[in-house]
Design a protein around this motif. Sequence first.
Motif, PDB file in Angstrom:
ATOM      1  N   CYS A  67      19.701 -37.912  37.783  1.00  0.00           N
ATOM      2  CA  CYS A  67      19.426 -36.749  38.635  1.00  0.00           C
ATOM      3  C   CYS A  67      20.699 -35.934  38.870  1.00  0.00           C
ATOM      4  O   CYS A  67      20.679 -34.695  38.824  1.00  0.00           O
ATOM      5  N   THR A  71      21.411 -31.943  37.673  1.00  0.00           N
ATOM      6  CA  THR A  71      21.851 -30.911  38.617  1.00  0.00           C
ATOM      7  C   THR A  71      23.227 -30.371  38.231  1.00  0.00           C
ATOM      8  O   THR A  71      23.477 -29.162  38.324  1.00  0.00           O
ATOM      9  N   LYS A 199      23.873 -25.840  46.596  1.00  0.00           N
ATOM     10  CA  LYS A 199      22.750 -25.673  47.527  1.00  0.00           C
ATOM     11  C   LYS A 199      21.614 -24.873  46.887  1.00  0.00           C
ATOM     12  O   LYS A 199      20.443 -25.235  47.029  1.00  0.00           O
ATOM     13  N   VAL A 202      19.857 -27.032  44.012  1.00  0.00           N
ATOM     14  CA  VAL A 202      19.007 -28.107  44.530  1.00  0.00           C
ATOM     15  C   VAL A 202      17.760 -27.525  45.191  1.00  0.00           C
ATOM     16  O   VAL A 202      16.652 -28.062  45.040  1.00  0.00           O
ATOM     17  N   SER A 203      17.927 -26.408  45.916  1.00  0.00           N
ATOM     18  CA  SER A 203      16.762 -25.750  46.528  1.00  0.00           C
ATOM     19  C   SER A 203      15.784 -25.266  45.458  1.00  0.00           C
ATOM     20  O   SER A 203      14.561 -25.406  45.603  1.00  0.00           O
ATOM     21  N   GLU A 205      15.514 -26.479  42.363  1.00  0.00           N
ATOM     22  CA  GLU A 205      14.909 -27.663  41.744  1.00  0.00           C
ATOM     23  C   GLU A 205      13.799 -28.224  42.625  1.00  0.00           C
ATOM     24  O   GLU A 205      12.775 -28.691  42.126  1.00  0.00           O
ATOM     25  N   TYR A 206      13.995 -28.172  43.920  1.00  0.00           N
ATOM     26  CA  TYR A 206      12.976 -28.644  44.870  1.00  0.00           C
ATOM     27  C   TYR A 206      11.711 -27.798  44.765  1.00  0.00           C
ATOM     28  O   TYR A 206      10.595 -28.323  44.736  1.00  0.00           O
ATOM     29  N   SER A 213      15.940 -34.465  38.691  1.00  0.00           N
ATOM     30  CA  SER A 213      16.986 -33.688  39.341  1.00  0.00           C
ATOM     31  C   SER A 213      17.102 -34.112  40.799  1.00  0.00           C
ATOM     32  O   SER A 213      16.216 -34.791  41.336  1.00  0.00           O
ATOM     33  N   LEU A 214      18.191 -33.721  41.453  1.00  0.00           N
ATOM     34  CA  LEU A 214      18.367 -34.052  42.863  1.00  0.00           C
ATOM     35  C   LEU A 214      17.299 -33.366  43.720  1.00  0.00           C
ATOM     36  O   LEU A 214      16.833 -33.929  44.715  1.00  0.00           O
ATOM     37  N   GLY A 215      16.935 -32.143  43.341  1.00  0.00           N
ATOM     38  CA  GLY A 215      15.896 -31.437  44.084  1.00  0.00           C
ATOM     39  C   GLY A 215      14.569 -32.172  44.048  1.00  0.00           C
ATOM     40  O   GLY A 215      13.882 -32.311  45.075  1.00  0.00           O
ATOM     41  N   TYR A 233      20.993 -38.661  49.771  1.00  0.00           N
ATOM     42  CA  TYR A 233      21.147 -37.657  48.712  1.00  0.00           C
ATOM     43  C   TYR A 233      22.042 -36.502  49.178  1.00  0.00           C
ATOM     44  O   TYR A 233      22.825 -35.954  48.388  1.00  0.00           O
ATOM     45  N   MET A 237      25.441 -35.238  47.393  1.00  0.00           N
ATOM     46  CA  MET A 237      25.733 -33.840  47.069  1.00  0.00           C
ATOM     47  C   MET A 237      27.079 -33.410  47.640  1.00  0.00           C
ATOM     48  O   MET A 237      27.859 -32.705  46.973  1.00  0.00           O
TER      49      MET A 237
END
Length: 258
Positions: A67, A71, A199, A202-203, A205-206, A213-215, A233, A237
């Motif tokens: 992940c 990212t 930021k 990750v946003s 990816e979410y 991924s981290l998102g 997490y 980050m």
Amino acid sequence: MEKNKQNSQKKFSYRQEFFSFCLGIFVIALLIQILGKAKGNPLVFPDIFEICRAFFRLMITPKTYQCILTTLLHLVTALILSFLAGILTGIAQGASSFLRKTLAPLMIMLRSIPVIVLVVIIMLLTDYSKVPYIASTLVLIPVISEAVCEGFLNIDKDLIDVYRLNSSFSPRILFSVYLPLMTGFLRQAFINTIGMGMKIIVSSEYLVQTKNSLGKAIYSSSYFNDYQDIYAYALIMILTGILLTKLPIFIIKKVTEN
């Protein structure tokens, strides 16, 4: 003797900086504990020791590094694209007052537009897999462009006049004269874009559910109410951002000192 004194002062400065950083982490942990006690909801604000256990559990899980790698690839791609575009537009704005005023509304729009709105627009225009680095690139360009423009305008005009006597503007002059004189502005822009880029990516990816991924990992943790993993997490980050910010500067300092 003087050199030894300078080295001892640097070591003391490093120790002081490290102590201050550790103190900052302690303050954050203390705030989480206080919020958890005040809220009285251990699910949303888990105990700090539970967060630490989740952090170390994630750090020994191979998928966590997958992940992080996904990212980071998005972040590196966005940084390369945004720096190339930001340096070109920044120099253009610095060299031309007309271009600076013409591009100002676009830069303000890119810097001010909410990330979620930008992501939704990009989702409608392109593949979901491209959304994280496209969104972050568009937001980071104004940050870099503004720094480059400011650096360009602050270059000593006498130095510019000297090179103009011998040569006209060219890519060689750009890399050998302009960019070295703007090093401080570029370094600050790099530091600012690391955290901001992380930021935004990750946003993104979410929102688009980017695989591995981290998102996506944060989304899964929130779906299953594993809030201790979300905090873990977040810590990953933060540490990744610090590493990416400090390590290149540390290496550059060591190389220049030697």
